[in-house]
Motif scaffolding. Structure first.
Motif, PDB file in Angstrom:
ATOM      1  N   THR A  35       0.841  -1.204   0.000  1.00 32.94           N
ATOM      2  CA  THR A  35       0.000   0.000   0.000  1.00 32.94           C
ATOM      3  C   THR A  35       0.875   1.253   0.000  1.00 32.94           C
ATOM      4  OG1 THR A  35      -1.407  -1.299   1.427  1.00 32.94           O
ATOM      5  CG2 THR A  35      -2.049   0.984   1.078  1.00 32.94           C
ATOM      6  N   ASP A  36       2.002   1.230   0.726  1.00 39.12           N
ATOM      7  CA  ASP A  36       2.887   2.391   0.837  1.00 39.12           C
ATOM      8  C   ASP A  36       3.580   2.748  -0.475  1.00 39.12           C
ATOM      9  OD1 ASP A  36       2.236   2.559   3.402  1.00 39.12           O
ATOM     10  OD2 ASP A  36       4.106   1.659   4.194  1.00 39.12           O
ATOM     11  N   SER A  37       3.772   1.739  -1.310  1.00 41.68           N
ATOM     12  CA  SER A  37       4.538   2.046  -2.521  1.00 41.68           C
ATOM     13  C   SER A  37       3.701   2.132  -3.782  1.00 41.68           C
ATOM     14  CB  SER A  37       5.697   1.065  -2.691  1.00 41.68           C
ATOM     15  OG  SER A  37       5.325  -0.208  -2.258  1.00 41.68           O
ATOM     16  N   ILE A  38       2.393   2.227  -3.640  1.00 45.37           N
ATOM     17  CA  ILE A  38       1.543   2.317  -4.843  1.00 45.37           C
ATOM     18  C   ILE A  38       1.877   3.570  -5.655  1.00 45.37           C
ATOM     19  CG2 ILE A  38      -0.825   2.725  -5.634  1.00 45.37           C
ATOM     20  CD1 ILE A  38      -1.708   0.687  -3.552  1.00 45.37           C
ATOM     21  N   GLY A  39       2.048   4.697  -4.942  1.00 47.15           N
ATOM     22  CA  GLY A  39       2.383   5.951  -5.634  1.00 47.15           C
ATOM     23  C   GLY A  39       3.685   5.814  -6.390  1.00 47.15           C
ATOM     24  N   TYR A  40       4.684   5.260  -5.731  1.00 50.14           N
ATOM     25  CA  TYR A  40       5.980   5.056  -6.353  1.00 50.14           C
ATOM     26  C   TYR A  40       5.859   4.149  -7.572  1.00 50.14           C
ATOM     27  CZ  TYR A  40      10.970   3.983  -6.781  1.00 50.14           C
ATOM     28  OH  TYR A  40      12.234   3.839  -7.238  1.00 50.14           O
ATOM     29  N   TYR A  41       5.106   3.058  -7.375  1.00 48.24           N
ATOM     30  CA  TYR A  41       4.890   2.076  -8.436  1.00 48.24           C
ATOM     31  C   TYR A  41       4.275   2.728  -9.668  1.00 48.24           C
ATOM     32  CZ  TYR A  41       3.192  -2.388 -10.423  1.00 48.24           C
ATOM     33  OH  TYR A  41       2.939  -3.466 -11.223  1.00 48.24           O
ATOM     34  N   LEU A  42       3.276   3.576  -9.433  1.00 50.51           N
ATOM     35  CA  LEU A  42       2.610   4.248 -10.552  1.00 50.51           C
ATOM     36  C   LEU A  42       3.505   5.302 -11.208  1.00 50.51           C
ATOM     37  CD1 LEU A  42      -0.990   4.657  -9.052  1.00 50.51           C
ATOM     38  CD2 LEU A  42      -0.337   3.208 -10.992  1.00 50.51           C
ATOM     39  N   ASP A  43       4.230   6.087 -10.374  1.00 48.47           N
ATOM     40  CA  ASP A  43       5.095   7.140 -10.915  1.00 48.47           C
ATOM     41  C   ASP A  43       6.173   6.570 -11.836  1.00 48.47           C
ATOM     42  OD1 ASP A  43       3.901   9.363  -9.766  1.00 48.47           O
ATOM     43  OD2 ASP A  43       5.077   9.226  -7.911  1.00 48.47           O
ATOM     44  N   VAL A  44       6.837   5.554 -11.335  1.00 44.94           N
ATOM     45  CA  VAL A  44       7.953   5.020 -12.092  1.00 44.94           C
ATOM     46  C   VAL A  44       7.461   4.350 -13.374  1.00 44.94           C
ATOM     47  CG1 VAL A  44       9.850   3.361 -12.040  1.00 44.94           C
ATOM     48  CG2 VAL A  44       9.378   4.775 -10.036  1.00 44.94           C
TER      49      VAL A  44
ATOM     50  N   LYS B 141       8.433  15.423 -10.263  1.00 43.68           N
ATOM     51  CA  LYS B 141       8.355  15.651 -11.710  1.00 43.68           C
ATOM     52  C   LYS B 141       8.525  14.327 -12.439  1.00 43.68           C
ATOM     53  CE  LYS B 141       8.197  20.176 -12.145  1.00 43.68           C
ATOM     54  NZ  LYS B 141       7.261  20.940 -12.977  1.00 43.68           N
ATOM     55  N   ILE B 142       7.717  14.107 -13.465  1.00 42.79           N
ATOM     56  CA  ILE B 142       7.946  12.985 -14.355  1.00 42.79           C
ATOM     57  C   ILE B 142       8.245  13.599 -15.714  1.00 42.79           C
ATOM     58  CG2 ILE B 142       6.918  10.967 -15.479  1.00 42.79           C
ATOM     59  CD1 ILE B 142       5.106  10.654 -13.033  1.00 42.79           C
ATOM     60  N   TYR B 143       9.479  13.416 -16.185  1.00 48.46           N
ATOM     61  CA  TYR B 143       9.868  14.044 -17.449  1.00 48.46           C
ATOM     62  C   TYR B 143       9.560  13.109 -18.613  1.00 48.46           C
ATOM     63  CZ  TYR B 143      12.301  17.467 -14.614  1.00 48.46           C
ATOM     64  OH  TYR B 143      12.580  18.434 -13.709  1.00 48.46           O
ATOM     65  N   PRO B 144       9.232  13.678 -19.782  1.00 47.69           N
ATOM     66  CA  PRO B 144       8.887  12.848 -20.945  1.00 47.69           C
ATOM     67  C   PRO B 144      10.019  11.884 -21.346  1.00 47.69           C
ATOM     68  CG  PRO B 144       8.404  15.164 -21.373  1.00 47.69           C
ATOM     69  CD  PRO B 144       9.135  15.117 -20.074  1.00 47.69           C
ATOM     70  N   ASN B 145      11.261  12.225 -20.963  1.00 46.63           N
ATOM     71  CA  ASN B 145      12.369  11.334 -21.330  1.00 46.63           C
ATOM     72  C   ASN B 145      12.487  10.129 -20.390  1.00 46.63           C
ATOM     73  OD1 ASN B 145      13.428  12.388 -19.007  1.00 46.63           O
ATOM     74  ND2 ASN B 145      14.971  13.645 -20.022  1.00 46.63           N
ATOM     75  N   GLY B 146      11.536  10.021 -19.444  1.00 56.45           N
ATOM     76  CA  GLY B 146      11.532   8.853 -18.569  1.00 56.45           C
ATOM     77  C   GLY B 146      12.136   9.082 -17.199  1.00 56.45           C
ATOM     78  N   VAL B 147      12.686  10.270 -16.972  1.00 56.63           N
ATOM     79  CA  VAL B 147      13.264  10.557 -15.663  1.00 56.63           C
ATOM     80  C   VAL B 147      12.151  10.880 -14.675  1.00 56.63           C
ATOM     81  CG1 VAL B 147      14.691  12.183 -14.354  1.00 56.63           C
ATOM     82  CG2 VAL B 147      15.467  11.389 -16.602  1.00 56.63           C
ATOM     83  N   VAL B 148      12.224  10.242 -13.502  1.00 54.56           N
ATOM     84  CA  VAL B 148      11.307  10.587 -12.415  1.00 54.56           C
ATOM     85  C   VAL B 148      12.155  11.227 -11.331  1.00 54.56           C
ATOM     86  CG1 VAL B 148       9.455   9.767 -10.917  1.00 54.56           C
ATOM     87  CG2 VAL B 148      10.091   8.449 -12.952  1.00 54.56           C
ATOM     88  N   ALA B 149      11.684  12.368 -10.805  1.00 50.99           N
ATOM     89  CA  ALA B 149      12.476  13.068  -9.798  1.00 50.99           C
ATOM     90  C   ALA B 149      11.643  13.344  -8.565  1.00 50.99           C
ATOM     91  CB  ALA B 149      13.019  14.367 -10.378  1.00 50.99           C
TER      92      ALA B 149
END
Lengths: 199, 536
Positions: A35-44, B141-149
């Motif tokens: 549950t804690d890493s859902i945001g991370y999972y979606l962002d990446v 930030k999520i950049y279009p080049n795939g970088v997440v910051a």
């Protein structure tokens, strides 16, 4: 048991409640995302998919899921459920990320414009969604993660009065739902829970 | 006895307007001085201020540029490192993979950890983060080049250090931004770095800085907080803002010397300016007063510049020129004191003065040589009333000289004015005076206008004569002027002849007479008499 299975073993459903039930059931059966890493999972995952997106395909991170929209015109020939080769290549690329981020259900919804017979529209949209699902399955996505539904012209996102509006409505929407333990039941209407409990 | 009028005028009626004039002149001088001083001080103040601001901007600008470039280098380098790790074919989490990550991390002091991931699971890594991975819930930030910051914040904190996390593909980096911002800030400075509108780092770490969006670019001065705030923006690979702050107390102490020097210089210049204005006004006021006194006491001298026949070289007369030597021996240039006299309305006094002087100097000579013509300059003001006519008549009768002896030079300006002038000229001519028009060609007389006057001689201005020497004569107007004089049947006297070449040319054109340094400079009466003898 929700929906019927296609030849490739992909589940085809016809209602929202079926999807809810499938999500809950799958989360229970396979290991869910913390549950804690859902945001991370979606962002990446969003970043990875966005970096691959082309052919007019958009990737959008929503609060609790991802939305990938494939424009119908770029994906299929008119009146056909055969994927164009460019789009097949793109699906291959996306599937590598979808395989890595495997703790999620991929719901594939087919949508059409309102021209012509709506029964036929429903049929074609389902066939198109199934074509996407079948291809993803073929390139390695576990079939248990894939759920397909045809919406026909029931959920337009633009006006059907103009050509550009209709082009927007003809689309495949891939909704990527991270598998989440527990919370599905809490957020769903009780009748679904009841339905599941009765099984 | 009009000639004595100026001498016997009641003092009262003479001095009052002069006193009023003097006061007015003083007022004007004072106002000019004030405007000058205010202008000077403003300019100096502005200059000193610009100097200080400029120096400070340059200083803070250099600081910001240094910070910005350092940050950009770090971010670009981080991305390159991540790409390199992703592209590596080495098996993930093998010894070699871990060693590579280790080496890269050690090479970069600001890198606190490197991680190798599969989806949202950290597989392995090096650095301070071990096993227990940081997975902040929301990317900055999520950049279009795939970088997440993920910007430094509570979600990225490890211990008490908030890290900047950057992930690309299967790898991520944790960066300690305290080491991104240059630590070499002087004690009173604070600085912050914003990337994409988000605060990435500040120095010192507890510094409170204003958001860049609340500031205009360049230098901002906030008197209420006693600070100077500089905002500098870069937009290379990431949009970056650097905000640098320092206390304004320091600013003023730094530039106290400059400002003090500017102040001293300002006072010095002010002093000089005052002296200058004072000197000028005093000189002008005293010149006017002295000129009046000189006129009243017949203190204006006359000198005589010979006029010669260009063909024979024989002296045929002279032009009377006024000279004024101040009591301290300083010679004042004629154009200066004539201008003052005209302005003050006392030019008539000078005319009277030099005329009486000429009669005294040359009376005897002129009675003997009645063919000599002595030219007396009349100012336009002299033509406004009959005083000059009366003076000439009286003095000539006393000296038993014919009117023809004195030729009257009138400038074109004198002709312009009135019927009165025309009548007076006509009357003077009827008495026997010849009339010469002076400085001809410099005014605005048309041929037909000149024709309406009764004139005898035309004096060609020195400017025309100079043109003979300096450029092709045919292109100048002098041939036309000579032609004009000839058609009006006027004698011609060329002024300011300085070379034989000019004389030769003028002779060829039919100009009869001339004056100038080629023949003689203006001479005292005695020298003129001597010259007359030698020239035959």
């Amino acid at each position: 048991m929700q929906g019927i299975f296609s030849q490739a073993g992909i589940r085809v459903i016809e209602s929202d409640s079926e999807l809810t039930a499938v999500r809950r059931k799958t989360a229970a059966k396979h290991s869910p995302v913390d549950t804690d890493s859902i945001g991370y999972y979606l962002d990446v995952q969003t970043a990875r998919l966005q970096a691959l997106a082309r052919e007019g395909v958009s990737v959008e991170r929503r609060d609790d899921h991802l939305l990938i929209v494939m424009p119908g015109t770029a994906s299929f020939a008119s009146d056909s459920a055969l994927l164009k080769s460019n789009m097949l290549g793109l699906l291959d690329d996306l599937s590598t990320v979808l395989q890595e981020f495997n703790k999620s259900l991929i719901f594939i919804g087919g949508h059409s414009d309102s021209l012509g017979d709506s029964g036929y529209n429903l049929y074609l949209s389902r066939q198109r969604a199934l074509a996407v699902g079948t291809h993803l399955s073929k390139v390695g996505i576990d079939s248990w993660r894939l759920v397909v539904r045809g919406f026909g012209d029931a959920k337009p996102i633009a006006t059907n009065d103009t050509e550009s509006g209709r082009a927007g409505n003809r689309r495949i929407e891939l909704t990527v739902w991270p598998l989440v333990a527990e919370d599905v039941a809490v957020t769903q209407p009780s009748n679904v829970a009841t339905q599941i409990a009765m099984k | 006895m009009h000639s004595l009028d100026t001498g016997i005028m009641p003092t009262q009626s003479y001095d009052t307007p002069a006193g009023a004039r003097r006061e007015k002149a003083l007022m004007i001088v004072l106002m000019v001085a004030m405007v000058g001083v205010i202008g000077l001080l403003s300019a100096l103040g502005w200059y000193a201020w610009r100097q200080s601001i400029g120096a400070e901007e340059a200083r803070l600008g250099a600081l910001a540029e240094r910070l910005g470039q350092r940050a950009e280098t770090v971010l670009t380098d981080a991305r390159t490192l991540l790409e390199m790790l992703n592209n590596s074919t080495v098996a993930r989490c093998s010894d070699k993979h871990i060693r590579t990550m280790q080496e890269e991390a050690i090479a970069r002091p600001y890198v606190r950890a490197v991680g190798s991931w599969r989806a949202a699971e950290r597989q392995c890594g090096v650095g301070f983060i071990q096993g227990n991975a940081l997975k902040p819930p929301k990317a900055s930030k999520i950049y279009p080049n795939g970088v997440v910051a993920w910007w430094p914040g509570p979600d990225t904190a490890l211990g008490n250090v908030e890290l900047f996390i950057m992930r690309l593909g299967e790898h991520d980096l944790a960066i300690d931004t305290r080491l991104v911002l240059d630590q070499r800030l002087s004690g009173e400075q604070r600085a912050g770095l914003w990337v994409d509108g988000l605060l990435l780092a500040n120095s010192p770490p507890d510094a409170v800085l204003p958001e860049p969006t609340t500031l205009s670019r360049g230098l901002n001065i906030a008197p209420e907080s006693n600070t100077i705030v500089a905002r500098f923006s870069l937009d290379t690979i990431f949009p970056m803002d650097v905000v640098a702050v320092q206390s304004s107390g320091h600013f003023f102490s730094r530039y106290a010397k400059t400002l003090a020097a500017a102040g001293v210089l300002g006072l010095l210049l002010m002093g000089l300016w005052f002296l200058f204005v004072k000197h000028l006004s005093k000189r002008h006021l005293s010149l006017t007063a002295e000129l009046r006194s000189a006129i009243d006491h017949d203190g204006i001298d006359a000198v005589y510049q010979p006029i010669v026949d260009l063909n024979t070289g024989r002296c045929v007369g002279a032009e009377i020129l006024a000279r004024w030597e101040r009591s301290d021996g300083e010679m004042i240039r004629p154009d200066l004191f004539v201008a003052i006299a005209e302005q003050q309305g006392i030019i008539g006094g000078i005319t009277h003065n030099v005329f009486r002087r000429a009669i005294g100097d040359l009376g005897k000579l002129l009675r003997k040589q009645s063919d000599l013509r002595i030219n007396l300059n009349l100012s336009p003001l002299d033509l406004e009333d009959n005083a000059i006519a009366d003076l000439l008549e009286t003095e000539l009768r006393k000296a038993r000289l014919p009117a023809a002896t004195f030729k009257l030079e009138i400038t074109e300006r004198g002709l312009i004015d009135s019927e009165e002038a025309r009548a007076l000229i006509s009357a003077l001519r009827q008495r026997g005076h010849q009339i010469a028009i002076d400085d001809f060609g410099t005014g605005y007389s048309s041929l037909s206008y000149l024709e309406s006057f009764e004139l005898d001689t035309l004096k060609l201005d020195k400017a025309f004569v100079d043109a003979i020497e300096t450029r092709a004569v045919t292109s100048s107007v002098i041939p036309h002027v000579i032609e004009m004089a000839r058609s009006l049947e006027l004698d011609m006297v060329a002024e300011g002849i300085e070379s034989e070449h000019q004389a030769q040319w003028l002779r060829e054109q039919g100009v009869q007479m001339g004056q100038g340094y080629l023949y003689s400079k203006p001479l005292s009466a005695a020298d003129f008499k001597a010259y007359l003898k030698t020239s035959g």
